[in-house]
Design an enzyme around this catalytic site. Structure first.
Site, PDB file in Angstrom:
ATOM      1  N   GLN A  39      -9.121   2.552  -0.297  1.00  0.00           N
ATOM      2  CA  GLN A  39      -9.004   2.877  -1.717  1.00  0.00           C
ATOM      3  C   GLN A  39     -10.005   3.962  -2.111  1.00  0.00           C
ATOM      4  OE1 GLN A  39      -9.177  -0.912  -3.732  1.00  0.00           O
ATOM      5  NE2 GLN A  39      -7.120  -1.460  -3.051  1.00  0.00           N
TER       6      GLN A  39
ATOM      7  N   SER B 276     -13.161   1.759   3.255  1.00  0.00           N
ATOM      8  CA  SER B 276     -12.196   1.353   2.227  1.00  0.00           C
ATOM      9  C   SER B 276     -11.163   2.444   2.028  1.00  0.00           C
ATOM     10  CB  SER B 276     -12.937   1.075   0.905  1.00  0.00           C
ATOM     11  OG  SER B 276     -12.044   1.217  -0.177  1.00  0.00           O
TER      12      SER B 276
ATOM     13  N   GLY C  35      -6.003  -3.477  -7.827  1.00  0.00           N
ATOM     14  CA  GLY C  35      -7.132  -2.614  -7.473  1.00  0.00           C
ATOM     15  C   GLY C  35      -6.652  -1.266  -6.955  1.00  0.00           C
TER      16      GLY C  35
ATOM     17  N   ARG D  94     -13.000 -14.124  -1.329  1.00  0.00           N
ATOM     18  CA  ARG D  94     -12.128 -14.775  -0.345  1.00  0.00           C
ATOM     19  C   ARG D  94     -12.902 -15.561   0.712  1.00  0.00           C
ATOM     20  NH1 ARG D  94      -7.382 -10.140   0.155  1.00  0.00           N
ATOM     21  NH2 ARG D  94      -6.361 -10.750  -1.797  1.00  0.00           N
TER      22      ARG D  94
ATOM     23  N   ARG E 224      -3.139 -13.895  -1.917  1.00  0.00           N
ATOM     24  CA  ARG E 224      -3.241 -14.136  -0.472  1.00  0.00           C
ATOM     25  C   ARG E 224      -3.834 -15.511  -0.154  1.00  0.00           C
ATOM     26  NH1 ARG E 224      -0.904  -9.604   1.232  1.00  0.00           N
ATOM     27  NH2 ARG E 224      -1.580  -7.685   0.260  1.00  0.00           N
TER      28      ARG E 224
ATOM     29  N   ASP F   5      -6.787  -7.782   4.782  1.00  0.00           N
ATOM     30  CA  ASP F   5      -5.977  -8.610   3.878  1.00  0.00           C
ATOM     31  C   ASP F   5      -5.408  -9.854   4.565  1.00  0.00           C
ATOM     32  OD1 ASP F   5      -6.494  -6.872   1.821  1.00  0.00           O
ATOM     33  OD2 ASP F   5      -4.632  -5.744   2.071  1.00  0.00           O
TER      34      ASP F   5
ATOM     35  N   ARG G  51     -14.100  -6.471 -10.572  1.00  0.00           N
ATOM     36  CA  ARG G  51     -14.244  -5.805  -9.270  1.00  0.00           C
ATOM     37  C   ARG G  51     -14.981  -4.462  -9.404  1.00  0.00           C
ATOM     38  NH1 ARG G  51      -8.602  -6.238  -6.282  1.00  0.00           N
ATOM     39  NH2 ARG G  51      -9.902  -5.505  -4.562  1.00  0.00           N
TER      40      ARG G  51
ATOM     41  N   SER H 218       0.834  -1.210   0.000  1.00  0.00           N
ATOM     42  CA  SER H 218       0.000   0.000   0.000  1.00  0.00           C
ATOM     43  C   SER H 218       0.863   1.253   0.000  1.00  0.00           C
ATOM     44  CB  SER H 218      -0.886   0.030   1.246  1.00  0.00           C
ATOM     45  OG  SER H 218      -1.855  -0.962   1.176  1.00  0.00           O
TER      46      SER H 218
HETATM   47  C1  S3P Z   1      -5.602  -1.183   0.061  1.00  0.00           C
HETATM   48  C2  S3P Z   1      -6.777  -1.160   0.739  1.00  0.00           C
HETATM   49  C3  S3P Z   1      -7.581  -2.347   1.021  1.00  0.00           C
HETATM   50  C4  S3P Z   1      -6.783  -3.621   0.821  1.00  0.00           C
HETATM   51  C5  S3P Z   1      -5.969  -3.608  -0.419  1.00  0.00           C
HETATM   52  C6  S3P Z   1      -5.003  -2.435  -0.418  1.00  0.00           C
HETATM   53  C7  S3P Z   1      -4.895   0.094  -0.182  1.00  0.00           C
HETATM   54  O1  S3P Z   1      -8.691  -2.360   0.164  1.00  0.00           O
HETATM   55  O2  S3P Z   1      -7.639  -4.743   0.827  1.00  0.00           O
HETATM   56  O3  S3P Z   1      -5.214  -4.796  -0.523  1.00  0.00           O
HETATM   57  O4  S3P Z   1      -3.694   0.068  -0.509  1.00  0.00           O
HETATM   58  O5  S3P Z   1      -5.535   1.139  -0.033  1.00  0.00           O
HETATM   59  P1  S3P Z   1      -9.995  -1.506   0.513  1.00  0.00           P
HETATM   60  O6  S3P Z   1      -9.517  -0.212   1.002  1.00  0.00           O
HETATM   61  O7  S3P Z   1     -10.771  -1.371  -0.730  1.00  0.00           O
HETATM   62  O8  S3P Z   1     -10.687  -2.324   1.543  1.00  0.00           O
END
Ligand code: S3P
Length: 435
Positions: A177, A175, A101, A353, A395, A322, A129, A25
């Protein structure tokens, strides 16, 4: 499907001292934020995994000069990124985000503020996704985003604008993200942009922005940013990834007689749910924070023992999101029942998952009851070796390699090339433990 597979047998109690590769991340964010900075930034400890290299290639396609200055023996872990003062260039063609993602969602936030059109594509898994979760707030800010079908899946066409509007966004899911995509767009909008989440997700974006002298604030689960600030070019250091360390931590914690020391690992509280959950399971774990450079970094020591089942649910879920596949393996090795609830998000990760873990655990002789938002796992005295499928999900592949260390007979994990998306070198480390 790749032909690569892991064949794993039970291992006697091990004693190991290790470092894990850079945090995924934080590596993504370091390249994106450095690309927008007002000068060059050196990034050390960068994770040269497939996902993070997608982000490097994406930023290059957007006109950013990124030099790989040194191969420090673990791949290209030092980069020099020449920041473009917030202005990117229209790419020559579509940008392929591969399996990542984080690349697609965070990049969408950046592109929302750039006055050109860009197409983002992904592999089969990423193209399934949901991207509506970022398209909805970014459209509210003024960007035009088109995707496929109801969930706005990739390929995405994004037409950004230099006139983004600040918004106060209430996200339906916790989230990082979504939060990061909106904050990155908010950096270019006029006024204050806020994101409120139902519970706090990882806060690496906010921390790195602060470190690069961009002001953000947080009040409970609401994070705000003010538009028009400059990202100051400063050098960045990426700590080891606790999500990668998690595999070895579980292996050691559940194995009486084992001992593990992991150094230089990120200990951000929004990522440490794995340690808290294992402590509740009765694990013997100590953590020491050695330094704080925007992110807390330190060591984790584990002494193996017998674990007991617990419930993992609620606000804790984003902090272990994760690590749930490998925590489920810990649950299978524990005495009693381990319940994982409020984790519906697991259904839209690199694979579903919940069903992937349930199916593979059952193949290894573990009773699992599946729910829409989680599962209940009844621990067994002995896992049985079996052939399990990774479903192309890194994972899942790594979690079941760990399960194999405890199983009777041989465990075969099929389709393991995906491991390189986050942890190149995992197999070498695995073989080292088995020596
Ligand atoms: C991540 C946020 C998580 C995580 C992903 C990496 C990031 O997803 O599952 O592997 O780097 O911001 P979400 O924020 O969508 O839950």
């Amino acid at each position: 499907m790749s032909e690569k597979q892991f064949r794993v047998k039970a291992t006697p109690p091990f004693s190991a001292e290790m470092r894990v590769p850079g945090d995924k991340s934080i590596s993504h964010r370091s390249v994106m934020l450095a690309s927008l900075a007002n000068g060059p930034c050196t990034i050390d400890g960068f994770l040269p995994s497939e996902d993070c290299l997608r982000t490097v290639e994406a930023m290059r396609a957007l006109g950013v000069q990124i030099d790989e200055t040194a191969d420090t023996g673990r791949g290209l872990t030092r980069l020099v990124v020449h920041g473009r003062h917030g202005r990117l260039e229209a790419p020559a063609g579509p940008i392929d985000c591969g399996n990542s993602g984080t690349t697609m969602r965070l990049l969408s936030g950046l592109l929302a503020a750039q006055p050109f059109e860009c197409e983002l594509t992904g592999d089969e898994s990423l193209s399934r996704r949901p991207m509506d979760r970022i398209a909805i707030p970014l459209r509210l800010m003024g960007a035009k985003i088109e995707g496929q079908g109801e969930r706005c899946t990739a390929p995405l066409r994004i037409r950004g604008t230099a006139d983004l509007k600040a918004i106060q966004y209430e996200s339906p899911v916790a989230s990082a993200q979504i939060k990061s995509a909106v904050l990155l767009a908010g950096l270019f909008a006029e006024g204050k942009t806020s994101v409120t989440e139902p519970s706090l997700s990882r806060d690496h974006t906010e921390r790195m922005l602060q470190y690069l002298l961009v002001r953000t604030t947080r009040v409970e689960n609401t994070v705000s940013i003010w538009g028009g600030q400059t990202i100051e070019s400063r050098d960045l250091l990426v700590p080891g990834d606790i999500s990668s360390a998690a595999f070895w931590i579980v292996a050691a914690a559940a194995m009486p007689g084992a001992h593990l020391l992991v150094r230089n690992v990120g200990l951000n509280p929004t990522r440490c749910g794995i340690l808290k959950a294992l402590l509740r399971m009765g694990a013997r774990i100590n953590e020491v924070i050695d330094e704080e450079n925007g992110e807390p970094v330190g060591s984790i020591e584990v002494h193996g023992g017998k674990l007991r089942g617990v419930e993992i649910a609620g606000d804790e879920i984003p902090t272990v999101i994760d690590e749930i596949p490998v925590l489920a393996v810990a649950g299978a090795l524990a005495e009693g029942v381990t319940a994982i609830r409020d984790a519906r998000e697991l259904r839209v990760k690199e694979s579903d998952r919940i069903s992937a873990v349930a199916e593979s655990l059952r193949r290894m002789g573990v009773p699992v009851q599946e729910f829409a938002d989680g599962m209940e796992i009844t621990g067994v005295s002995q896992l049985k070796g079996a052939t399990v499928r990774s479903l192309g999900d890194h994972r899942i592949a790594m979690a079941f390699a760990i399960a194999g260390l405890f199983a009777e007979g041989e465990t075969i994990i099929e389709d393991t090339a995906c491991v390189d998306t986050s942890y190149p070198g995992f197999e070498t480390e695995l073989r080292q433990l088995q020596k």
